[in-house]
Design a protein around this motif. Structure first.
Motif, mmCIF file in Angstrom:
data_model
loop_
_atom_site.group_PDB
_atom_site.id
_atom_site.type_symbol
_atom_site.label_atom_id
_atom_site.label_comp_id
_atom_site.label_asym_id
_atom_site.label_seq_id
_atom_site.Cartn_x
_atom_site.Cartn_y
_atom_site.Cartn_z
ATOM 1 N N CYS A 92 0.970 -1.222 -0.073
ATOM 2 C CA CYS A 92 -0.078 -0.003 0.036
ATOM 3 C C CYS A 92 0.850 1.208 0.089
ATOM 4 O O CYS A 92 0.386 2.219 -0.414
ATOM 5 C CB CYS A 92 -1.187 -0.050 1.401
ATOM 6 S SG CYS A 92 -2.142 -1.304 0.909
ATOM 7 N N HIS A 116 -2.802 5.629 -0.966
ATOM 8 C CA HIS A 116 -2.678 5.272 0.482
ATOM 9 C C HIS A 116 -2.044 6.551 1.269
ATOM 10 O O HIS A 116 -1.321 7.359 0.970
ATOM 11 C CB HIS A 116 -1.417 4.272 0.522
ATOM 12 C CG HIS A 116 -1.046 3.965 1.831
ATOM 13 N ND1 HIS A 116 -0.098 4.572 2.421
ATOM 14 C CD2 HIS A 116 -1.635 3.063 2.665
ATOM 15 C CE1 HIS A 116 0.255 4.122 3.669
ATOM 16 N NE2 HIS A 116 -0.812 3.248 3.852
ATOM 17 N N CYS A 176 -7.071 4.248 2.806
ATOM 18 C CA CYS A 176 -7.111 4.024 1.411
ATOM 19 C C CYS A 176 -8.230 4.776 0.726
ATOM 20 O O CYS A 176 -9.369 4.523 0.983
ATOM 21 C CB CYS A 176 -7.487 2.372 1.095
ATOM 22 S SG CYS A 176 -7.397 2.283 -0.766
ATOM 23 N N SER A 192 -10.863 2.938 -1.838
ATOM 24 C CA SER A 192 -11.248 1.563 -1.251
ATOM 25 C C SER A 192 -12.067 0.790 -2.174
ATOM 26 O O SER A 192 -11.838 -0.360 -1.976
ATOM 27 C CB SER A 192 -11.794 1.914 0.078
ATOM 28 O OG SER A 192 -12.812 2.627 0.188
#
Length: 149
Positions: free
Chosen positions: A108, A114, A119, A122
């Motif tokens: 990530c 990130h 996130c 996502s």
């Protein structure tokens, strides 16, 4: 006599291990004893190199591109991900060795989306929530939402 004849006439060093090398007094804390020569057949095999050097690629000299990528990553991880120097260098080395091996999985911290603990992509990543645990962020994975820096 030609140089080839001279080379053939020279004796070769013994391939059998010799006596242990002595350590310098200041190196006693973190040093080790080594032997000169090759291991005999049936000898105990030593474990793989420690740390990230667990494959043959780890023992091959880095190219100038590898070194440049390593230094760029280490600096990025320190500056933008808030990692300490040693931690950033360790991770940058793992990423470089991963690149050399042809592995297509990512971490990530390599992704544009990130942020520590989150996130920002996502849904595309297949997550139920934008919250991201450090354990998940540290896993090698193939992510549908990955976007390289």
């Amino acid at each position: 006599m030609s140089w080839l004849d001279e080379l053939k006439r020279q004796s070769t060093p013994s391939a059998h291990p010799t006596k242990p090398m002595e350590l310098a007094p200041q190196a006693e804390r973190g040093g080790s004893v080594g032997f000169i020569g090759s291991a005999q057949e049936g000898a105990e095999k030593l474990p793989a190199c420690s740390g990230t050097q667990t494959d043959g690629d780890a023992l091959v000299a880095w190219t100038s591109d590898d070194i440049e990528r390593f230094t760029h990553r280490a600096a990025y991880l320190q500056r933008f991900r808030g990692m300490e120097d040693a931690e950033a260098e360790r991770l940058a080395e793992r990423l470089t060795l991963r690149d050399r091996s042809g592995d297509d999985r990512r971490l990530c911290v390599e992704c544009r989306h990130h942020q520590p603990g989150r996130c920002l992509n996502s849904r595309a990543a297949g997550l139920n929530s934008p919250e991201l645990s450090p354990d998940l962020a540290a896993l090698w994975q193939r992510c549908g939402g990955f976007d390289a820096l």
